[in-house]
Design an enzyme around this catalytic site. Sequence first.
Site, PDB file in Angstrom:
ATOM      1  N   ARG A  53      -5.159  -1.870   8.871  1.00  0.00           N
ATOM      2  CA  ARG A  53      -6.336  -2.691   8.576  1.00  0.00           C
ATOM      3  C   ARG A  53      -5.930  -3.760   7.578  1.00  0.00           C
ATOM      4  O   ARG A  53      -4.875  -3.658   6.943  1.00  0.00           O
ATOM      5  CB  ARG A  53      -7.481  -1.837   8.025  1.00  0.00           C
ATOM      6  CG  ARG A  53      -7.107  -0.977   6.831  1.00  0.00           C
ATOM      7  CD  ARG A  53      -8.299  -0.188   6.287  1.00  0.00           C
ATOM      8  NE  ARG A  53      -7.861   0.756   5.290  1.00  0.00           N
ATOM      9  CZ  ARG A  53      -7.622   2.060   5.524  1.00  0.00           C
ATOM     10  NH1 ARG A  53      -7.814   2.567   6.719  1.00  0.00           N
ATOM     11  NH2 ARG A  53      -7.196   2.842   4.544  1.00  0.00           N
TER      12      ARG A  53
ATOM     13  N   SER B 222      -8.116  -4.829   5.038  1.00  0.00           N
ATOM     14  CA  SER B 222      -8.737  -4.544   3.732  1.00  0.00           C
ATOM     15  C   SER B 222      -9.139  -5.808   2.955  1.00  0.00           C
ATOM     16  O   SER B 222      -8.813  -5.949   1.780  1.00  0.00           O
ATOM     17  CB  SER B 222      -7.797  -3.673   2.881  1.00  0.00           C
ATOM     18  OG  SER B 222      -7.499  -2.464   3.547  1.00  0.00           O
TER      19      SER B 222
ATOM     20  N   ARG C 115      -0.331   9.367  -9.873  1.00  0.00           N
ATOM     21  CA  ARG C 115      -0.420   8.129  -9.080  1.00  0.00           C
ATOM     22  C   ARG C 115       0.165   6.922  -9.825  1.00  0.00           C
ATOM     23  O   ARG C 115       0.749   6.027  -9.214  1.00  0.00           O
ATOM     24  CB  ARG C 115      -1.886   7.824  -8.746  1.00  0.00           C
ATOM     25  CG  ARG C 115      -2.554   8.786  -7.794  1.00  0.00           C
ATOM     26  CD  ARG C 115      -4.022   8.406  -7.568  1.00  0.00           C
ATOM     27  NE  ARG C 115      -4.181   7.008  -7.166  1.00  0.00           N
ATOM     28  CZ  ARG C 115      -4.035   6.578  -5.912  1.00  0.00           C
ATOM     29  NH1 ARG C 115      -3.769   7.427  -4.941  1.00  0.00           N
ATOM     30  NH2 ARG C 115      -4.192   5.294  -5.630  1.00  0.00           N
TER      31      ARG C 115
ATOM     32  N   ASP D 115       0.829  -1.209   0.000  1.00  0.00           N
ATOM     33  CA  ASP D 115       0.000   0.000   0.000  1.00  0.00           C
ATOM     34  C   ASP D 115       0.867   1.264   0.000  1.00  0.00           C
ATOM     35  O   ASP D 115       1.979   1.257   0.531  1.00  0.00           O
ATOM     36  CB  ASP D 115      -0.922  -0.022   1.227  1.00  0.00           C
ATOM     37  CG  ASP D 115      -2.111   0.915   1.061  1.00  0.00           C
ATOM     38  OD1 ASP D 115      -2.342   1.403  -0.059  1.00  0.00           O
ATOM     39  OD2 ASP D 115      -2.808   1.156   2.063  1.00  0.00           O
TER      40      ASP D 115
ATOM     41  N   GLU E 239     -12.365  -4.606  -4.255  1.00  0.00           N
ATOM     42  CA  GLU E 239     -12.866  -3.240  -4.016  1.00  0.00           C
ATOM     43  C   GLU E 239     -12.143  -2.206  -4.892  1.00  0.00           C
ATOM     44  O   GLU E 239     -12.637  -1.092  -5.065  1.00  0.00           O
ATOM     45  CB  GLU E 239     -12.679  -2.850  -2.535  1.00  0.00           C
ATOM     46  CG  GLU E 239     -13.626  -3.562  -1.572  1.00  0.00           C
ATOM     47  CD  GLU E 239     -13.290  -5.035  -1.356  1.00  0.00           C
ATOM     48  OE1 GLU E 239     -12.108  -5.405  -1.455  1.00  0.00           O
ATOM     49  OE2 GLU E 239     -14.230  -5.829  -1.134  1.00  0.00           O
ATOM     50  N   ASN E 240     -10.988  -2.578  -5.446  1.00  0.00           N
ATOM     51  CA  ASN E 240     -10.220  -1.603  -6.232  1.00  0.00           C
ATOM     52  C   ASN E 240     -10.889  -1.243  -7.572  1.00  0.00           C
ATOM     53  O   ASN E 240     -10.519  -0.260  -8.203  1.00  0.00           O
ATOM     54  CB  ASN E 240      -8.781  -2.085  -6.474  1.00  0.00           C
ATOM     55  CG  ASN E 240      -7.895  -2.027  -5.241  1.00  0.00           C
ATOM     56  OD1 ASN E 240      -7.016  -2.856  -5.043  1.00  0.00           O
ATOM     57  ND2 ASN E 240      -8.110  -1.033  -4.382  1.00  0.00           N
TER      58      ASN E 240
END
Length: 242
Positions: A184, A186, A23, A10, A57-58
Site C-alpha cells: 500500500r 499509506s 521497537r 517500513d 497518521e504516525n
Amino acid sequence: MPAHVAVIMDGNGRWAQAKGLPRMMGHRAGVEALKTTLRLCSDWGIGALTAYAFSTENWSRPGDEVNFLMTLFEKVLQKELDSLEKEQVVIRFLGDLKALPSRLQDLINEATKRTSTNNGIHFNVCTNYGGRHELVMAAKKLAEKCERGDMKADLIDENAFASELLTAGEVDPDLLIRTSGERRISNFLLWQLAYAEIYVTDVLWPDFDEAALTRALLDYQSRCRRFGGLKPRGTSEQLESD
Ligand code: IPE
Ligand code: IPE
Ligand code: MG
C-alpha cells in the site's frame, strides 16, 4: 537509472521485535539504512531521493515512540549536517513542519539553508507528511490566489497544481520502493506517484542494503513503462543491445 527514487521505509518495528529488541532500536538501525541508501543513490547518479520518515497518521502511535522519533530526527540531523553539506546534498523536509518540536524546526531551517546552494542529489525527507494534506493545501493556495485576483480558475491546470505541491520543482518519482512487504502507499505522494513503477520487497527497512537497492533498480530496469500508450516498437531488441 531512475531520475527520482521514493522510498517508504517500513518494517523498523518488526525488525527489532524479531531480534527481541524494543521497537526504538529498529528506528535507530533504520537511520543507518537511510544513510547507505542516500550515499548509493548519490554515487550512482540518481538525481533525487525522497524518503517517508513520519506520516501525518504516525502521531497515533504511543507517545514515547513519537517522542523517540522526534529526538532521533534531531540528533541525526545535528550529527550528519556537516557531511551532508560537504557531500553536496540538497536536503529539504516535506510536510507540515509547524507541528514538529521547535528545536527540530530550527535544525530543519538551518539544514535547508546550509545545503540549498549545493549541486548534488536532492534528498527530500517527508516528515509529518500526508498526501491528502498536501493536496488540500495546494487547492487552498490556488483558491486564495483566485480570491486575490492573482489567478483565474480557468487557468488552473496540472502544472499550476503541481507547482503548489511540496515537491514543486522536482520531477515525479520513477520508482517507489516499499520495504517490509506491505502493498500500500499509506498516504505517500498521492499526486506524484501517478506513473511510478512500484517495487515491494519483504526486506525490512533496517536490512535494506546495497544488494537490496541493486535488486530494486534491476527490477525497475526490466519494466516497460507505457504511460498509457503502447509498448514502443523494438523495445525488447533495444533492451538486449543496451
Ligand atoms: C517505519 O517502520 C518507520 C516509521 C513509520 C516511522 P515502522 O515503525 O512502521 O515498523 P513496523 O511497520 O511497525 O514494523
Ligand atoms: C508508512 O509506514 C509511513 C512511514 C514509513 C513513515 P506505516 O508503518 O506508518 O504505514 P502503515 O500504517 O503500515 O500503512
Ligand atoms: Mg510500519
